[in-house]
Design an enzyme around this catalytic site. Sequence first.
Site, PDB file in Angstrom:
ATOM      1  NE  ARG A   1       4.482  -2.155   2.720  1.00 22.45           N
ATOM      2  CZ  ARG A   1       5.282  -1.498   3.541  1.00 22.45           C
ATOM      3  NH1 ARG A   1       5.819  -2.123   4.578  1.00 22.45           N
ATOM      4  NH2 ARG A   1       5.561  -0.228   3.321  1.00 22.45           N
TER       5      ARG A   1
ATOM      6  CE  LYS B   1       9.029  15.925  13.129  1.00 23.93           C
ATOM      7  NZ  LYS B   1       9.888  14.812  13.566  1.00 23.93           N
TER       8      LYS B   1
ATOM      9  N   GLY C   1       2.703   5.936   4.363  1.00 22.78           N
ATOM     10  CA  GLY C   1       2.107   4.856   5.151  1.00 22.78           C
ATOM     11  C   GLY C   1       0.753   5.237   5.736  1.00 22.78           C
TER      12      GLY C   1
ATOM     13  N   GLY D   1       8.519   5.627   3.034  1.00 19.35           N
ATOM     14  CA  GLY D   1       9.781   6.352   2.836  1.00 19.35           C
ATOM     15  C   GLY D   1      10.238   6.334   1.387  1.00 19.35           C
TER      16      GLY D   1
HETATM   17  P1  ADP Z   1       2.425   9.548   5.816  1.00 21.39           P
HETATM   18  O1  ADP Z   1       2.783   8.331   6.648  1.00 21.39           O
HETATM   19  O2  ADP Z   1       1.211   9.314   4.982  1.00 21.39           O
HETATM   20  O3  ADP Z   1       3.603  10.073   5.044  1.00 21.39           O
HETATM   21  P2  ADP Z   1       2.900  11.292   8.025  1.00 21.39           P
HETATM   22  O4  ADP Z   1       3.711  10.215   8.639  1.00 21.39           O
HETATM   23  O5  ADP Z   1       3.601  12.511   7.574  1.00 21.39           O
HETATM   24  O6  ADP Z   1       2.010  10.704   6.836  1.00 21.39           O
HETATM   25  O7  ADP Z   1       1.798  11.814   9.039  1.00 21.39           O
HETATM   26  C1  ADP Z   1       0.818  10.980   9.562  1.00 21.39           C
HETATM   27  C2  ADP Z   1       0.379  11.441  10.907  1.00 21.39           C
HETATM   28  O8  ADP Z   1       0.082  12.827  10.906  1.00 21.39           O
HETATM   29  C3  ADP Z   1      -0.893  10.764  11.355  1.00 21.39           C
HETATM   30  O9  ADP Z   1      -0.597   9.901  12.422  1.00 21.39           O
HETATM   31  C4  ADP Z   1      -1.803  11.908  11.789  1.00 21.39           C
HETATM   32  O10 ADP Z   1      -2.452  11.660  13.011  1.00 21.39           O
HETATM   33  C5  ADP Z   1      -0.816  13.041  11.942  1.00 21.39           C
HETATM   34  N1  ADP Z   1      -1.479  14.352  11.823  1.00 21.39           N
HETATM   35  C6  ADP Z   1      -2.281  14.793  10.846  1.00 21.39           C
HETATM   36  N2  ADP Z   1      -2.749  16.023  11.138  1.00 21.39           N
HETATM   37  C7  ADP Z   1      -2.230  16.357  12.328  1.00 21.39           C
HETATM   38  C8  ADP Z   1      -2.363  17.504  13.178  1.00 21.39           C
HETATM   39  N3  ADP Z   1      -3.118  18.542  12.841  1.00 21.39           N
HETATM   40  N4  ADP Z   1      -1.668  17.498  14.337  1.00 21.39           N
HETATM   41  C9  ADP Z   1      -0.914  16.455  14.683  1.00 21.39           C
HETATM   42  N5  ADP Z   1      -0.760  15.350  13.940  1.00 21.39           N
HETATM   43  C10 ADP Z   1      -1.416  15.307  12.773  1.00 21.39           C
HETATM   44 MG    MG Z   2       4.192   8.184   8.220  1.00 24.04          MG
END
Ligand code: ADP
Ligand code: MG
Length: 403
Positions: free
Chosen positions: A43, A204, A357, A380
């Site tokens: 960043r 989620k 992230g 976000g």
């Molecule tokens: P981003 O930050 O890229 O938007 P998220 O915050 O939605 O992504 O999700 C990231 C998290 O999702 C990671 O910490 C990863 O471990 C978790 N994750 C991915 N697949 C699974 C799974 N099958 N069960 C539980 N957690 C998961």
């Molecule tokens: Mg995230």
Amino acid sequence: MQKVISRRKKTIRDIDVRDKRVLVRADFNVPLDENGAIEDDTRIRASLPTIRYLCERDARVILCSHLDRPKGVVVERLRLALVANRLSVLLDRPVAALQDCIGPEVESAVAGMSGGDVVLLENLRFHPEERTDDPAFAEDLARLADIYVNDAFGASHRAHASIAGVPEHLPAVAGLLLAKEVETFTRILQDPERPFAAVIGGAKVSDKLEVLENIISRVDLLIIGGGMAATFLASRGYGTGRSHVETDSLDDVRGISATATERGVRLLLPRDVVVAESLEAGTRARVVPAAEIPDDRIIADIGPAAASEFCRELGDCRTVVWNGPMGVFEIPEFAEGTRRIAATLATLHGTTVVGGGSTADAVTRFGLADRMTHVSTGGGAALTMLAGKPLPGVEALEDTEEP
Ligand code: ADP
Ligand code: MG
């Protein structure tokens, strides 16, 4: 179709910055390791083009940012001096770290600046007024400068004082990073080269419903992985073992599937998955078809057949946006699905945009970040754009005169 961003916003290229006092809201919210050192300076590096542009024009550059969540009080380990030191090395010029972000001492330090000087104000969130968008605090910040520049894409979904309040008092334009981020997301959502695919994963589905609902009417292909695949599979009657199914989101997920069918969008779920007894390193993992998930197991990653199918389908796409890892990539046993998607996007002949992230972190860990067209610096904020919603920090900037 919903508009992504109403008008084009002015950038630092559209105004005269020479010799001006310019307050730059940057996003120096970098991850720190357990010793308090900067773990990843992506960043900080991303803010360099704007700072250099201003220095070259003899502007007096007053940088400000938040770091982490100090909750409105001074937290010694969250002082921005460590960012100032790194910036100074990267810019090859002195960057003075001030002890506060407003007040008489800051004002006199700024009054003593010459053209091309750079200072960094102290962590904005040491003041509770930053998060509450306090008008007097915003005015105190604005008083330091002639021009306001927002280059903090990663903070622009928050209507905080330094993002939404200060632009009410000063001519306000976008920095080069903010402009690039907003243009990239706007272009892929409004005018993508087709076929256009979205790969959505992560923990989620409830975090991503607005993104899914916006994107389903824009893409040709939607690929679902990660923890949220369990809720999609459950919505179609599959057993998902002990995976976390968000029962409150089942109807929304069925709605997204119905929209996909109506619009002729192909929606792919993993045909096989890696399951484990728990989401921890060292647990026994095995691959099963999505239709045969044992009652006592948790989905931890997409399976190899799913990864092959997803990668084959993505290979034909001209634009891919990716948010959310395919599995618990932090644990090597469950990283393969995410790694294979990253590797496919790295060699794709087309536009590849990574937002979120964890997703950006995964791509960086695999050493593939610079093989993507764009890796967003915002989590976000990227999700807000993908959801088709306006960013307060962008809305607050001046429009260009063109229609
Ligand atoms: P981003 O930050 O890229 O938007 P998220 O915050 O939605 O992504 O999700 C990231 C998290 O999702 C990671 O910490 C990863 O471990 C978790 N994750 C991915 N697949 C699974 C799974 N099958 N069960 C539980 N957690 C998961
Ligand atoms: Mg995230």
